[in-house]
Write a protein that holds these residues in place. Structure first.
Motif, PDB file in Angstrom:
ATOM      1  N   ILE A  38      14.616 -51.634  13.329  1.00 49.11           N
ATOM      2  CA  ILE A  38      13.369 -50.874  13.038  1.00 49.11           C
ATOM      3  C   ILE A  38      13.323 -49.489  12.389  1.00 49.11           C
ATOM      4  O   ILE A  38      13.531 -48.828  13.515  1.00 49.11           O
ATOM      5  CB  ILE A  38      12.162 -51.327  13.103  1.00 49.11           C
ATOM      6  N   ALA A  39      11.593 -49.449  12.215  1.00 52.36           N
ATOM      7  CA  ALA A  39      12.432 -47.736  11.527  1.00 52.36           C
ATOM      8  C   ALA A  39      11.264 -46.908  11.332  1.00 52.36           C
ATOM      9  O   ALA A  39       9.866 -48.242  11.479  1.00 52.36           O
ATOM     10  CB  ALA A  39      12.695 -46.558   9.868  1.00 52.36           C
ATOM     11  N   ILE A  40      10.338 -45.928  12.486  1.00 50.75           N
ATOM     12  CA  ILE A  40       9.352 -45.053  11.982  1.00 50.75           C
ATOM     13  C   ILE A  40       8.500 -44.303  11.569  1.00 50.75           C
ATOM     14  O   ILE A  40      10.277 -43.371  12.394  1.00 50.75           O
ATOM     15  CB  ILE A  40       8.532 -45.095  13.738  1.00 50.75           C
ATOM     16  N   ASP A  41       8.129 -44.202  10.610  1.00 47.78           N
ATOM     17  CA  ASP A  41       8.250 -41.912  10.358  1.00 47.78           C
ATOM     18  C   ASP A  41       7.252 -41.899  11.159  1.00 47.78           C
ATOM     19  O   ASP A  41       5.925 -41.878  11.137  1.00 47.78           O
ATOM     20  CB  ASP A  41       7.200 -41.871   8.904  1.00 47.78           C
ATOM     21  N   PRO A  42       7.615 -40.218  11.920  1.00 41.43           N
ATOM     22  CA  PRO A  42       6.933 -39.936  12.883  1.00 41.43           C
ATOM     23  C   PRO A  42       5.575 -38.907  12.645  1.00 41.43           C
ATOM     24  O   PRO A  42       5.663 -38.012  11.628  1.00 41.43           O
ATOM     25  CB  PRO A  42       7.747 -39.839  13.901  1.00 41.43           C
TER      26      PRO A  42
END
Length: 214
Positions: A38-42
């Motif tokens: 999964i990914a997160i746009d920090p």
């Protein structure tokens, strides 16, 4: 010793909107070649440990590291896309390879503005690299804060072993030199691995006087 029978809930290592792999602006990650994740746009500038475990690899440029959790799951944390090209500038490692870390412990501080200006994307990845042993079950969230429940890692059930007879004698061999301006780091290595998996093959890696086969 890792206990592979234990399920594990990963905490969010960053704060920000959550993206599925298919929405990551990078073909290698989006294709799943690196593994499920999964990914997160920090929105924050510090990467935190998503679980307790041991740091088994740290990229020389500081943009990525891998943690082996106590149940044996191996989790790659990769800050931004194409950040290897910064050659470590804008990253401050807070842990070393081999270190034991606790859930939520700060791992890497990074320059959000510099990454946004000089790299392809800030989107950061959480990837399970030994998916043959575990599977991911996402927690239904759109946005997270550091420490929020993000993913569940569940041990796979052992598959029944089937005996297959192959009388084919056809085989081929070749020597191939693969180069990349950033070195053979995780993303290009994943493409080599994915290609090799399409064949009955054996690969050997030689580096700094050490060898490994797979």
């Amino acid at each position: 010793m890792p206990d592979n029978n234990n399920d594990l809930t990963l905490s969010a290592p960053l704060s920000g909107p959550v993206l599925t792999l298919g929405n990551v602006p990078d073909d290698v990650f989006a294709s799943g070649a690196m593994g499920d994740g999964i990914a997160i746009d920090p929105l924050n500038d510090c990467l935190h440990a998503p679980c307790a475990g041991v740091v088994i690899h740290v990229a020389r440029t500081g943009h990525a590291l891998t943690i082996r959790a106590d149940n044996g799951a191996e989790v790659l944390l990769h800050v931004g896309i194409d950040t290897v090209q910064l050659n470590g500038e804008g990253f401050a490692l807070l842990v070393k390879q081999g270190a034991r870390v606790s859930n939520g412990q700060p791992l890497v501080r990074f320059d959000l503005d510099r990454i946004a200006r000089q790299c392809k994307s800030l989107v950061s990845l959480i990837i399970l690299t030994n998916g043959e042993q575990f599977e991911l079950r996402p927690v239904a969230v759109n946005t997270v804060k550091v420490g929020d429940a993000l993913l569940r890692i569940v041990a796979r059930q052992p598959a029944a072993v089937q005996s297959v007879s192959d009388n084919s004698q056809a085989h081929a061999s070749a020597s191939v030199r693969i180069t990349h301006r950033g070195g053979l780091h995780a993303r290009p290595a994943a493409l080599v691995r994915k290609t090799a998996q399409g064949f009955s093959s054996q690969s050997q890696l030689h580096f700094a006087g050490k060898s490994a086969s797979c």
